[in-house]
Design a protein around this motif. Structure first.
Motif, PDB file in Angstrom:
ATOM      1  N   ILE A  79       0.853  -1.186   0.000  1.00  0.00           N
ATOM      2  CA  ILE A  79       0.000   0.000   0.000  1.00  0.00           C
ATOM      3  C   ILE A  79       0.890   1.238   0.000  1.00  0.00           C
ATOM      4  O   ILE A  79       1.554   1.552   0.999  1.00  0.00           O
ATOM      5  CB  ILE A  79      -0.968   0.019   1.197  1.00  0.00           C
ATOM      6  CG1 ILE A  79      -1.802  -1.264   1.223  1.00  0.00           C
ATOM      7  CG2 ILE A  79      -1.865   1.256   1.115  1.00  0.00           C
ATOM      8  CD1 ILE A  79      -2.627  -1.512  -0.036  1.00  0.00           C
ATOM      9  N   GLY A  80       0.945   1.886  -1.161  1.00  0.00           N
ATOM     10  CA  GLY A  80       1.704   3.117  -1.301  1.00  0.00           C
ATOM     11  C   GLY A  80       0.808   4.317  -1.068  1.00  0.00           C
ATOM     12  O   GLY A  80      -0.028   4.331  -0.178  1.00  0.00           O
ATOM     13  N   SER A  81       0.971   5.336  -1.904  1.00  0.00           N
ATOM     14  CA  SER A  81       0.203   6.576  -1.749  1.00  0.00           C
ATOM     15  C   SER A  81       0.440   7.441  -2.974  1.00  0.00           C
ATOM     16  O   SER A  81       1.477   7.312  -3.648  1.00  0.00           O
ATOM     17  CB  SER A  81       0.647   7.319  -0.490  1.00  0.00           C
ATOM     18  OG  SER A  81       0.101   8.623  -0.447  1.00  0.00           O
ATOM     19  N   ILE A  82      -0.485   8.355  -3.237  1.00  0.00           N
ATOM     20  CA  ILE A  82      -0.209   9.379  -4.244  1.00  0.00           C
ATOM     21  C   ILE A  82       1.042  10.164  -3.848  1.00  0.00           C
ATOM     22  O   ILE A  82       1.767  10.685  -4.697  1.00  0.00           O
ATOM     23  CB  ILE A  82      -1.433  10.321  -4.429  1.00  0.00           C
ATOM     24  CG1 ILE A  82      -1.205  11.307  -5.586  1.00  0.00           C
ATOM     25  CG2 ILE A  82      -1.761  11.067  -3.144  1.00  0.00           C
ATOM     26  CD1 ILE A  82      -0.982  10.650  -6.928  1.00  0.00           C
ATOM     27  N   ALA A  83       1.349  10.187  -2.530  1.00  0.00           N
ATOM     28  CA  ALA A  83       2.568  10.844  -2.043  1.00  0.00           C
ATOM     29  C   ALA A  83       3.827  10.112  -2.473  1.00  0.00           C
ATOM     30  O   ALA A  83       4.927  10.644  -2.338  1.00  0.00           O
ATOM     31  CB  ALA A  83       2.535  10.956  -0.517  1.00  0.00           C
ATOM     32  N   GLY A  84       3.686   8.897  -2.993  1.00  0.00           N
ATOM     33  CA  GLY A  84       4.827   8.175  -3.532  1.00  0.00           C
ATOM     34  C   GLY A  84       5.039   8.417  -5.017  1.00  0.00           C
ATOM     35  O   GLY A  84       5.994   7.900  -5.604  1.00  0.00           O
ATOM     36  N   LYS A  85       4.138   9.208  -5.597  1.00  0.00           N
ATOM     37  CA  LYS A  85       4.242   9.533  -7.022  1.00  0.00           C
ATOM     38  C   LYS A  85       4.600  11.001  -7.243  1.00  0.00           C
ATOM     39  O   LYS A  85       5.061  11.374  -8.313  1.00  0.00           O
ATOM     40  CB  LYS A  85       2.906   9.233  -7.721  1.00  0.00           C
ATOM     41  CG  LYS A  85       2.438   7.799  -7.580  1.00  0.00           C
ATOM     42  CD  LYS A  85       3.361   6.842  -8.299  1.00  0.00           C
ATOM     43  CE  LYS A  85       2.794   5.429  -8.292  1.00  0.00           C
ATOM     44  NZ  LYS A  85       3.671   4.470  -9.012  1.00  0.00           N
ATOM     45  N   GLU A  86       4.337  11.846  -6.280  1.00  0.00           N
ATOM     46  CA  GLU A  86       4.623  13.280  -6.362  1.00  0.00           C
ATOM     47  C   GLU A  86       4.859  13.777  -4.944  1.00  0.00           C
ATOM     48  O   GLU A  86       4.665  13.029  -3.983  1.00  0.00           O
ATOM     49  CB  GLU A  86       3.454  14.021  -7.009  1.00  0.00           C
ATOM     50  CG  GLU A  86       2.114  13.771  -6.329  1.00  0.00           C
ATOM     51  CD  GLU A  86       0.938  14.339  -7.104  1.00  0.00           C
ATOM     52  OE1 GLU A  86       0.536  15.476  -6.793  1.00  0.00           O
ATOM     53  OE2 GLU A  86       0.436  13.665  -8.009  1.00  0.00           O
ATOM     54  N   CYS A 122       6.408  11.825   2.066  1.00  0.00           N
ATOM     55  CA  CYS A 122       6.510  11.580   0.629  1.00  0.00           C
ATOM     56  C   CYS A 122       7.739  10.733   0.305  1.00  0.00           C
ATOM     57  O   CYS A 122       7.672   9.814  -0.525  1.00  0.00           O
ATOM     58  CB  CYS A 122       6.568  12.903  -0.141  1.00  0.00           C
ATOM     59  SG  CYS A 122       5.038  13.863  -0.101  1.00  0.00           S
ATOM     60  N   ALA A 123       8.839  11.012   0.956  1.00  0.00           N
ATOM     61  CA  ALA A 123      10.053  10.223   0.729  1.00  0.00           C
ATOM     62  C   ALA A 123       9.834   8.756   1.096  1.00  0.00           C
ATOM     63  O   ALA A 123      10.278   7.843   0.377  1.00  0.00           O
ATOM     64  CB  ALA A 123      11.218  10.800   1.535  1.00  0.00           C
ATOM     65  N   SER A 124       9.143   8.515   2.200  1.00  0.00           N
ATOM     66  CA  SER A 124       8.907   7.130   2.626  1.00  0.00           C
ATOM     67  C   SER A 124       8.025   6.392   1.627  1.00  0.00           C
ATOM     68  O   SER A 124       8.237   5.205   1.347  1.00  0.00           O
ATOM     69  CB  SER A 124       8.299   7.088   4.030  1.00  0.00           C
ATOM     70  OG  SER A 124       6.938   7.496   4.033  1.00  0.00           O
ATOM     71  N   LYS A 125       7.046   7.090   1.061  1.00  0.00           N
ATOM     72  CA  LYS A 125       6.168   6.446   0.087  1.00  0.00           C
ATOM     73  C   LYS A 125       6.822   6.346  -1.291  1.00  0.00           C
ATOM     74  O   LYS A 125       6.507   5.438  -2.063  1.00  0.00           O
ATOM     75  CB  LYS A 125       4.822   7.166   0.029  1.00  0.00           C
ATOM     76  CG  LYS A 125       3.960   6.929   1.274  1.00  0.00           C
ATOM     77  CD  LYS A 125       3.641   5.455   1.472  1.00  0.00           C
ATOM     78  CE  LYS A 125       2.680   5.200   2.613  1.00  0.00           C
ATOM     79  NZ  LYS A 125       2.344   3.763   2.774  1.00  0.00           N
ATOM     80  N   HIS A 126       7.735   7.264  -1.619  1.00  0.00           N
ATOM     81  CA  HIS A 126       8.553   7.070  -2.818  1.00  0.00           C
ATOM     82  C   HIS A 126       9.417   5.819  -2.665  1.00  0.00           C
ATOM     83  O   HIS A 126       9.672   5.100  -3.648  1.00  0.00           O
ATOM     84  CB  HIS A 126       9.431   8.297  -3.082  1.00  0.00           C
ATOM     85  CG  HIS A 126       8.762   9.366  -3.882  1.00  0.00           C
ATOM     86  ND1 HIS A 126       7.717  10.128  -3.394  1.00  0.00           N
ATOM     87  CD2 HIS A 126       8.974   9.797  -5.151  1.00  0.00           C
ATOM     88  CE1 HIS A 126       7.335  11.000  -4.334  1.00  0.00           C
ATOM     89  NE2 HIS A 126       8.080  10.807  -5.395  1.00  0.00           N
ATOM     90  N   ALA A 127       9.869   5.561  -1.445  1.00  0.00           N
ATOM     91  CA  ALA A 127      10.636   4.338  -1.194  1.00  0.00           C
ATOM     92  C   ALA A 127       9.774   3.102  -1.430  1.00  0.00           C
ATOM     93  O   ALA A 127      10.243   2.115  -2.015  1.00  0.00           O
ATOM     94  CB  ALA A 127      11.197   4.344   0.225  1.00  0.00           C
ATOM     95  N   VAL A 128       8.526   3.151  -0.994  1.00  0.00           N
ATOM     96  CA  VAL A 128       7.612   2.028  -1.233  1.00  0.00           C
ATOM     97  C   VAL A 128       7.458   1.794  -2.737  1.00  0.00           C
ATOM     98  O   VAL A 128       7.450   0.648  -3.210  1.00  0.00           O
ATOM     99  CB  VAL A 128       6.236   2.275  -0.576  1.00  0.00           C
ATOM    100  CG1 VAL A 128       5.229   1.193  -0.977  1.00  0.00           C
ATOM    101  CG2 VAL A 128       6.368   2.323   0.943  1.00  0.00           C
ATOM    102  N   ASP A 129       7.346   2.881  -3.495  1.00  0.00           N
ATOM    103  CA  ASP A 129       7.226   2.781  -4.951  1.00  0.00           C
ATOM    104  C   ASP A 129       8.459   2.104  -5.540  1.00  0.00           C
ATOM    105  O   ASP A 129       8.354   1.167  -6.349  1.00  0.00           O
ATOM    106  CB  ASP A 129       7.040   4.187  -5.523  1.00  0.00           C
ATOM    107  CG  ASP A 129       6.819   4.196  -7.028  1.00  0.00           C
ATOM    108  OD1 ASP A 129       5.857   3.557  -7.486  1.00  0.00           O
ATOM    109  OD2 ASP A 129       7.598   4.852  -7.744  1.00  0.00           O
ATOM    110  N   ALA A 130       9.637   2.552  -5.148  1.00  0.00           N
ATOM    111  CA  ALA A 130      10.876   1.980  -5.684  1.00  0.00           C
ATOM    112  C   ALA A 130      11.056   0.528  -5.253  1.00  0.00           C
ATOM    113  O   ALA A 130      11.448  -0.330  -6.066  1.00  0.00           O
ATOM    114  CB  ALA A 130      12.073   2.818  -5.224  1.00  0.00           C
ATOM    115  N   ILE A 131      10.777   0.242  -4.000  1.00  0.00           N
ATOM    116  CA  ILE A 131      10.926  -1.135  -3.501  1.00  0.00           C
ATOM    117  C   ILE A 131       9.951  -2.061  -4.215  1.00  0.00           C
ATOM    118  O   ILE A 131      10.293  -3.207  -4.547  1.00  0.00           O
ATOM    119  CB  ILE A 131      10.742  -1.182  -1.977  1.00  0.00           C
ATOM    120  CG1 ILE A 131      11.912  -0.468  -1.285  1.00  0.00           C
ATOM    121  CG2 ILE A 131      10.641  -2.626  -1.488  1.00  0.00           C
ATOM    122  CD1 ILE A 131      11.665  -0.181   0.186  1.00  0.00           C
ATOM    123  N   SER A 132       8.741  -1.584  -4.470  1.00  0.00           N
ATOM    124  CA  SER A 132       7.756  -2.421  -5.172  1.00  0.00           C
ATOM    125  C   SER A 132       8.249  -2.778  -6.572  1.00  0.00           C
ATOM    126  O   SER A 132       8.113  -3.931  -7.019  1.00  0.00           O
ATOM    127  CB  SER A 132       6.405  -1.691  -5.255  1.00  0.00           C
ATOM    128  OG  SER A 132       5.867  -1.463  -3.969  1.00  0.00           O
TER     129      SER A 132
END
Length: 253
Positions: free
Chosen positions: A137-144, A153-163
């Motif tokens: 479960i990421g977030s729009i905060a992981g995209k912008e 936002c940085a933590s959710k960008h990490a979720v995006d990259a790790i995924s």
């Protein structure tokens, strides 16, 4: 035999709604969360659907606890079909120079390290069986990014990259990896972010129809219920009244 879903952060919001959705679909569920009283209440509710439930009260930030509880599951619960890495939070909304370092550590430890600890405990079993699915479960905060969202936002960008990286690592083993990125969902999210300030939390959702936890649970179920050869890599889900991380159409504004 019923399939097994493991859902972290199940004591409220998206995690709780997802546990109910999977139980109603006939899945057995492992539910985790920090608040044992809420966990037991949810477990009782889930059992009323005639499925089996295994509640585990621990904090995903604690690597030792994760290894104890998820690294040594009883044999009848070991074959997890779907892992839903839902545990996560936002804490504070301040510019970087005014940020609370305790808030930063709480977000990084939960949103990034907690997800990694749980995945590390469960993924080897999926690899041995050459089947399974991991939902992050990421977030729009992981995209912008948005003002004052810096570390969240940085933590959710990490979720995006790790995924994305996880999908590559799991590719040889027939394991699907999906990321779901919600926009504005009214749960305890803003109440936690604003450290219990209910009035400030309520203002986040004023003037438009936000998503609710059940909306995201339905999205998770959609991804899981696709045929085995179909993987939904990435899903961004927002209210109709939300265009991006910061732009909303609010009535009477």
């Amino acid at each position: 035999m019923n399939k097994i879903a493991l859902i972290t952060g199940a004591t409220s919001g998206i995690g709780e709604a997802t546990a109910m959705k999977f139980a109603n679909e006939g899945w057995n569920v492992i539910i985790t969360g920090r608040r044992s009283d809420r966990l037991e209440l949810l477990a009782d509710k889930l059992r009323s659907t005639s499925i089996r439930v295994f509640p585990l009260a621990f904090d995903v930030r604690d690597r030792h606890e994760v290894e104890i509880y998820l690294g040594h599951l009883p044999s009848e619960w070991r074959d997890v079909d779907v892992l839903i890495n839902n545990a996560g939070l936002a804490a504070g909304l301040s510019p970087i120079q005014e940020g609370d370092i305790d808030d930063w550590e709480r977000m990084i430890d939960t949103n990034v390290k907690g997800m990694l600890y749980v995945t590390r405990a469960i993924a080897p079993g999926m690899i041995d069986r050459k089947q399974g699915q991991i939902i992050n479960i990421g977030s729009i905060a992981g995209k912008e990014v948005y003002p004052n969202g810096n570390v969240y936002c940085a933590s959710k960008h990490a979720v995006d990259a790790i995924s994305k990286a996880m999908r590559i690592d799991m590719l040889p083993y027939n394991i699907r990896v999906t990321q779901i990125c919600p926009g504005a969902v009214e749960t305890e999210f803003s109440l936690v972010r604003f450290h219990g300030d209910q009035q400030r939390a309520d203002q986040v959702y004023d003037g438009f129809e936000n998503l609710v936890a059940e909306d995201i649970a339905e999205c998770i179920w959609f991804c899981v219920s696709r045929p085995p050869h179909v993987n939904i890599n990435d899903m961004i889900v927002m209210p109709t009244a939300q265009a991006n991380g910061t732009l909303f159409h609010k009535e009477n504004r």
